[in-house]
Structures are given as structure tokens and as C-alpha cells.
Write an enzyme that holds these catalytic residues in place. Structure first.
Site, mmCIF file in Angstrom:
data_model
loop_
_atom_site.group_PDB
_atom_site.id
_atom_site.type_symbol
_atom_site.label_atom_id
_atom_site.label_comp_id
_atom_site.label_asym_id
_atom_site.label_seq_id
_atom_site.Cartn_x
_atom_site.Cartn_y
_atom_site.Cartn_z
ATOM 1 N N ASP A 197 1.186 -7.696 2.300
ATOM 2 C CA ASP A 197 1.315 -6.256 2.029
ATOM 3 C C ASP A 197 2.780 -5.825 1.863
ATOM 4 O OD1 ASP A 197 0.838 -3.567 1.790
ATOM 5 O OD2 ASP A 197 -0.473 -3.425 3.538
ATOM 6 N N HIS A 257 0.815 -1.217 0.000
ATOM 7 C CA HIS A 257 0.000 0.000 0.000
ATOM 8 C C HIS A 257 0.847 1.264 0.000
ATOM 9 C CE1 HIS A 257 -0.059 -0.042 4.584
ATOM 10 N NE2 HIS A 257 -0.083 1.244 4.402
ATOM 11 N N SER A 271 3.897 2.175 8.537
ATOM 12 C CA SER A 271 3.700 1.184 7.488
ATOM 13 C C SER A 271 5.002 0.964 6.745
ATOM 14 C CB SER A 271 2.628 1.641 6.512
ATOM 15 O OG SER A 271 1.389 1.287 7.014
HETATM 16 N N1 ARG Z 1 -5.036 0.483 7.672
HETATM 17 C C1 ARG Z 1 -3.714 0.571 7.145
HETATM 18 C C2 ARG Z 1 -3.197 2.005 7.323
HETATM 19 O O1 ARG Z 1 -3.753 2.759 8.019
HETATM 20 C C3 ARG Z 1 -3.606 0.058 5.742
HETATM 21 C C4 ARG Z 1 -4.284 0.910 4.741
HETATM 22 C C5 ARG Z 1 -4.307 0.329 3.354
HETATM 23 N N2 ARG Z 1 -5.462 0.897 2.706
HETATM 24 C C6 ARG Z 1 -6.679 0.313 2.672
HETATM 25 N N3 ARG Z 1 -7.721 1.070 2.440
HETATM 26 N N4 ARG Z 1 -6.836 -0.969 2.816
HETATM 27 O O2 ARG Z 1 -2.712 2.719 6.529
HETATM 28 N N1 ASP Z 2 -1.565 1.339 8.093
HETATM 29 C C1 ASP Z 2 -0.816 2.421 8.744
HETATM 30 C C2 ASP Z 2 0.166 3.068 7.775
HETATM 31 O O1 ASP Z 2 -0.074 3.098 6.590
HETATM 32 C C3 ASP Z 2 -0.160 1.929 9.995
HETATM 33 C C4 ASP Z 2 -1.060 2.078 11.184
HETATM 34 O O2 ASP Z 2 -1.838 3.049 11.236
HETATM 35 O O3 ASP Z 2 -0.932 1.255 12.087
HETATM 36 O O4 ASP Z 2 1.127 3.677 8.162
#
Ligand code: ARG
Ligand code: ASP
Length: 687
Positions: A220, A83, A623
């Protein structure tokens, strides 16, 4: 200056440990190293951060401007999340080569793909420069002067230290609510090439359905390589460039992890607010999050309805839908988490004890002052947030504003319009328009409604009638007409109903909301700075880590499951078996590539680990961060948290806060079996 000295003294003492909470400054990790050792770590502070010899910090990088990455070979090879690489993978994709869908694997260095605009930054060093930044300021000069002196001194120091021709960038960052200032010096590389990415059905497996959740099975990751000029210096892309030769890269552990193992995360967490006053947490958890969640629930429902009816619309809205959904889901965990924990009440009890301690001292009355500032700020800030989530989220309205800005600057709008309409579906926007304006009318009192908004509502009688008239007459409903606009057409845009509506809100914000909000925020900054310092004096035994601000940090903890609710326990390791259990060709998020089914059918892969949970304190920006074992070897790549624990940006709960990492062994499995790119293994160092 006296208070500053006390403050620094308070920092220098060594403190007791709090369970796994904390994002520690790597240059001060010596203060934590005994606690880390007691929890299983076998490294010295110098192994983790040193400016004299190669240390692990030299293998950690800021990827782009909001993710972390790590070096894994002597030839500049790096891992980050899928991502995080997503937009670059997308830019190389076309109908003929859909790398997002099918994945991409270079089979030699010559096949790696350049990504103009992508940079990676390595921290050379960091140091406390508080005295330099506050030079020329005296307390008698006041808080506003402090901010402006700090701003001017920071700009001067950054300019002095930066060497643009060598890729050296400097930035001064405020820590502890600007009680302290740090200088960060980075080396920035600009030739970063795409080496590999799995198909999205692996790299984004589970999509938004599984996002922020456990059990998780997302592969990922993506792989890039840094190149330099032949002399090793940072350079723009050139075919003559050579792979970057790092001082340090991570060895990869194939031994894996099990429950209870020590792990640490080395990366760039973006933003946390652990020390704020109870009213801020109450506002976030009880007002802001619930309102924004309700608005986004409506938007997501509308988007989903049209996305499920058409493949083309699904593609158009997949990225938009994902970003709306990402925060929507996080906020649910956050507001639920602070409610469950009783954080507001706990903070209030703490503040009462604090106020008793502060009585008749320099901080007397501080909590009352904070409460008064928040009370004045809340309605203004809510109006601003509400505008963002309603009017600004109607695409035609914010696009009208952007087009006007471009024309004002005499910029052509054709390519901007092409980009906008490529991913625009008017029926979605029309429904969102009606839903958002209706929400604004019903939830914001008359005092917070611009006059134009009230007039138009009265004129049309309903948001639906207003919508029909606006979409029927706006030039922004006509892509060809927008593409043809030139700066001489600016009056046409100014007369357009979409532009007029947006402008009415902007003018109202600029006149009635923002000036007062900015003034209050200035007071709040000063009060928060005092409150931070006061808390450190109030609790001299406690080790306060600075709130995250995208600077390099170390978080440590252990591999651990958790119990999300009564009678349920989540084990900390997921496996390929779980992917097969979720596999469903009819559900987009769970439709895995055939090759994965075939490999699984061969047998023997049931126990292949995929993801794992740990108690490391992380946030957005972490991330792609390396997850390391007790010897500093790479065991995983951080990519998410569990949603019952997303209040960790405000308060860390060891029972619920877990970071989610990709097990590096699944990454190797995918490289080998899906990508057949095991040529990359030759340059890696396995332990
Ligand atoms: N939740 C993770 C973060 O905050 C992964 C995000 C990837 N995007 C998604 N919409 N699945 O960034
Ligand atoms: N998914 C988040 C990021 O893209 C990480 C998190 O918020 O734990 O940095």
C-alpha cells in the site's frame, strides 16, 4: 481562571507510563522521552521536535486533507499509501493508460505528473494559545459565551498569523475538549507530482477481503514529489518549478524489523474518543454500530450480487463498495472489541469511583448530568444516523437533493449528472431503495417517521410498489433529461417524487430533530469539557494524551504479534511467500501481476518481508505515516489496523490493538523489480 491554572499545573507534572497507549503531542515529547528510551529509543526530544533546528517533524507532512506522508530525499520525494494517492492515480488513468490497474512509474523528473488540487502541509510550529483564545471570557458569562468568544478569537488569531502569499496557514484547534487551545502553523505546498504507484494488484492486494485484517500482504504505497517556485516558496504548478529542498528527510533502514523492536509512528491521527462517558461507548458499541452494520450488510450484498454478474458494474461500484465496506468492517471490530473488553462496565465502575471523589466538590452531580444528557440525546442522534444510513444512502434520493441545490444556486448540472450516471446502476439502487425504506419502516417507531413517509407507504401499500412507481415516474431515472435541466426547471425537480421524499426527511429533521440535537450537543460539549478536566484532577498521576484531531502526534510501541482467539497466534511479519499462497487468478482481490510470479519463480525471495504488526496507537489519518526505528530511520509505512483492535478509537487494549505497516523493504523491492524505477534510489539515503 483559577481552574484553568490547576488544569495546566496538572499537565506539567511528569507521569507514569501506560502500555503503548497514547498519541502524544510532539512539542511535549520530552515528557515521554524517558519511557521511549526505556523501550529502546535512542533519540532525544529535540531530535523529534524542535523549532530551532531541523528535526524529524520537518520530514512529516499532512497529505491532502486526511492522510500522512513522509519525505525521503533532499529533492522533495515523498511516500504515502496507495489508498491515499488513489484518486490522483485514478484521475491520470484512462483506458489507454490504466495506471490504477497497471501502475505508473516516472523514469525521470520530467515524466512526473502534476495533480491540481493536491496539497501537502508541513507543521512549522505549534503552541498553547489558551489564554489568547479565551481572552475576554469570564466563567460568569457561561458556556455558550465561551464557545463564541473562542470562535471569534480563533478566527482573529488565524488571520493574524496566516500569510497566504507565502503558503502559511494557521489553525487553532481545541484539545482536551476545549480545556486547551493550540495554534498550528503550516507551510502548504501546491505543486505535488505523481512519481510512482504499483499496480492495484500490489497496492490494493487483498482488497476488501483482507482490509482491516492480518495476515496482510498489501503493497500500500505511492510516491510523489513536491515542487516549489525557483526561490523555494510554495507555488502553483509551473514547468519552471524546482524540486522542494527540505530541512530534513528520513533515512531508510534496510536492516528491517523483528519481534520486540522499538518503533514509533509520526503522523496525523484523525479522531478518537478515549475519555467519553460510558453511555457514549454503550451507544456506539451496542446501538449505533450494530444497526449500521446490519444496514450496510444489506447494501453490500446487493452491490456484490450485481458486481459479480458484470465487469462494467464491478468497475462502477468498486470505489463505492470499498468505502461502504471499510467502515462496515471497522465497526464490527469496534463493537466486538468493546464487548469483549467489557468497556462499558469498566467505565461505569470508574465513574462510580469518580462520583465518590467528586461528592461535595465542584464536580458533584456531573456523572448524573452526563447520563441525563445522553438519555435525551440518544433517540435524536439515532434518528439522524439512521436517516444517513438509509434514505441518504439511496443514490437517486440524495442525488435529487444535490441537483436541486445546484439549480437553486443557478449552477449548471450537466457535468455533475455525467459524473453521477457514469457510476450509477439503477437495479442496484432500486433494490437498495426497497431494503432501506423497509428497514426504516420496521426499525424506527412512528414518532420518528415523517408524515409524508407514512402517507406514501399507506398509499402504495408496500415499499416495492412505492419504489416501482417512484423509479418509473422520476426524472432522475432519465439521465439525458437530468443533464438538460436548467435553473428554470427547478419546479419540475420540486414536483419529482425522489426529491419530495428526500425533502420530506430533511424538513422533518430540520424541524423535529436537529434544533433539539444541536441544543443538547451544546450542553454536552460543556459537560464533556468539565468531565475531561475533572478526570485529570481525579487521576493526577496519569498522563492524559489529548484525543486525536488530525494534529501531529507521536505514538510508540514495539513490533509484536497477537492472539486473535483461543489457540491462534499471529506472527508479526508477513512475506512474499504468503502472497504466493493467496495468489489466485480467479479471485479479483488475489490476482497478482505475472511479473511477481516470475520473480518469485526465480527463487530466493520466499523470505522477502511485506508487512508487519506493531503496538503503536494509530487511527484513520495515520495512513501513510512513517514508521520509524529507534534511530528515527524509516522502516515502514503505516496503513491499517487489525479489526480485533479497532476499538482503539474508544479504548486501547495492548493485547489486541495492532497497527499494520508496509515493510519499506517491500516498497524498495517493488520499485526495483516491478517498476524498474531504481533511478529513485540515487536520491535516497540508506542506513
Ligand atoms: N482500512 C484502511 C483505512 O481505514 C484502508 C482502507 C483502504 N480502503 C479499502 N476499502 N480497502 O483506511
Ligand atoms: N486505514 C486508516 C487510514 O486510512 C488507518 C487506520 O484506521 O488505522 O488512515
Amino acid at each position: 481562571m483559577k481552574r484553568l491554572t490547576t488544569f495546566i499545573l496538572a499537565l506539567a507534572v511528569s507521569f507514569q507510563a501506560f502500555a503503548d497507549e497514547g498519541m502524544w503531542l510532539p512539542n511535549l515529547i520530552a515528557r515521554r522521552i524517558d519511557d521511549m528510551g526505556a523501550k529502546g529509543c535512542r533519540l532525544s526530544a529535540e531530535d523529534i521536535y524542535s523549532i530551532n533546528k531541523a528535526s524529524l517533524k520537518d520530514a512529516v507532512l499532512l497529505f491532502g486533507s486526511g492522510c500522512t506522508g513522509e519525505l525521503v530525499s533532499p529533492n522533495g520525494l515523498l511516500f504515502t499509501n496507495h489508498h491515499c494517492g488513489y484518486s490522483f492515480i485514478q484521475r491520470h488513468s484512462s483506458v489507454e493508460h490504466d495506471y490504477l490497474k497497471d501502475g505508473f512509474w516516472a523514469m525521470s523528473q520530467s515524466e512526473e505528473l502534476p495533480n491540481p488540487g493536491l496539497t501537502v502541509s508541513f507543521l512549522e510550529r505549534m503552541e498553547d494559545v489558551t489564554d489568547v483564545i479565551l481572552y475576554g471570557w469570564e466563567p460568569s458569562m457561561g458556556d455558550a459565551a465561551r464557545d463564541s468568544v473562542a470562535r471569534a478569537n480563533s478566527a482573529r488569531l488565524e488571520k493574524e498569523v496566516a500569510v497566504p502569499s507565502k503558503g502559511i496557514r494557521a489553525s487553532v484547534e481545541a484539545l482536551y475538549y476545549a480545556n486547551q487551545y493550540y495554534l498550528f502553523v503550516f507551510r502548504v505546498y501546491r505543486d505535488v507530482r505523481l512519481v510512482g504507484a504499483p499496480p492495484s494488484s500490489i497496492g490494493k492486494f487483498g482488497g476488501d477481503t483482507d482490509n482491516w485484517m492480518w495476515p496482510r500482504h498489501t503493497g500500500d504505497f505511492s510516491i510523489f514529489r513536491i515542487y516549489t517556485a525557483p526561490d523555494g516558496s510554495p507555488a502553483d504548478y509551473s514547468p519552471d518549478n524546482i524540486p522542494y529542498r527540505p530541512r530534513k528527510y528520513f533515512s531508510i533502514s534496510r536492516a528491517g524489523v523483528k519481534e520486540g523492536d522499538f518503533t514509533f509512528v509520526y503522523g496525523c491521527p484523525g479522531s478518537t474518543r478515549e475519555y467519553v462517558f460510558s453511555d457514549e461507548v454503550r451507544y456506539i458499541g451496542e446501538v449505533s454500530d450494530p444497526q449500521k452494520i446490519a444496514l450496510r450488510t444489506k447494501r453490500l450484498e446487493i452491490q456484490k450480487k450485481y458486481m459479480s454478474q458484470s465487469q462494467a458494474v464491478r468497475i462502477q461500484y468498486s470505489a463505492k463498495n470499498a468505502s461502504v465496506s471499510n467502515a462496515w468492517k471497522k465497526w464490527q471490530g469496534e463493537s466486538g472489541g468493546v464487548r469483549r473488553l467489557g468497556t462499558v462496565e469498566a467505565k461505569r465502575a470508574y465513574e462510580r469511583r469518580f462520583a465518590q471523589w467528586a461528592a461535595r466538590g465542584p464536580y458533584e452531580g456531573l456523572t448524573e448530568r452526563l447520563a441525563a444528557i445522553y438519555a435525551r440525546r440518544e433517540p435524536l442522534y439515532l434518528a439522524y444516523e439512521y436517516f444517513n444510513e438509509t434514505i441518504r444512502s439511496v443514490e437517486i434520493l440524495s442525488f435529487a437533493w444535490s441537483v436541486h441545490s445546484a439549480l437553486e444556486l443557478k449552477r449548471p448540472v450537466e457535468s455533475m449528472a455525467k459524473g453521477f450516471y457514469k457510476d450509477y446502476y439503477r437495479p442496484i439502487d432500486e433494490e437498495i431503495f426497497a431494503a432501506m425504506l423497509d428497514a426504516y419502516r420496521s426499525n424506527m417507531s412512528g414518532d420518528y417517521q415523517p408524515a409524508y413517509f407514512k402517507e406514501q407507504l399507506a398509499l402504495y401499500g408496500s415499499v416495492e410498489a412505492w419504489r416501482d412507481a417512484l423509479f418509473a415516474s422520476s426524472i432522475f431515472s432519465n439521465p439525458d433529461a437530468v443533464k438538460a435541466l436548467t435553473p428554470s426547471d427547478i419546479a419540475k425537480v420540486e414536483a419529482d417524487p425522489a426529491y419530495k421524499l428526500y425533502k420530506a426527511f430533511r424538513d422533518w429533521l430540520d424541524a423535529d430533530i436537529m434544533p433539539e440535537l444541536h441544543a443538547i450537543d451544546g450542553e454536552l460539549r460543556a459537560a464533556n469539557r468539565q468531565y475531561m478536566r475533572a478526570q485529570m484532577e481525579f487521576e493526577p498521576e496519569r498522563d492524559f494524551y489529548p484525543d486525536a484531531n488530525l494534529t501531529l502526534r507521536v505514538a510508540y510501541g514495539k513490533v509484536a504479534g497477537y492472539s486473535p482467539s483461543d489457540a491462534v497466534y499471529y506472527a508479526p511479519v508477513s512475506t512474499l511467500k504468503g502472497i504466493m499462497e493467496k495468489d489466485n487468478p480467479d479471485i479479483f482481490d488475489y490476482n497478482i501481476p505475472q511479473v511477481l510470479r516470475d520473480i518469485y519463480a526465480e527463487g530466493g525471495h520466499e523470505k522477502q518481508p511485506v508487512c508487519f504488526l506493531a503496538t503503536n496507537h494509530t487511527t484513520g489519518g495515520n495512513s501513510g505515516s512513517p514508521v520509524l526505528n529507534a534511530d528515527g530511520h524509516l522502516v515502514g509505512i503505516n496503513f491499517d489496523r487489525v479489526w480485533e483492535g479497532t476499538m482503539s478509537d474508544l479504548v486501547f487494549d495492548p493485547d489486541y490493538c495492532r497497527n499494520i505497516s508496509l515493510d519499506v523493504r517491500y516498497l524498495l523491492f517493488v520499485i526495483e523489480n516491478v517498476g524498474h524505477a531504481d533511478w529513485l534510489f540515487k536520491e535516497m539515503d540508506f542506513k
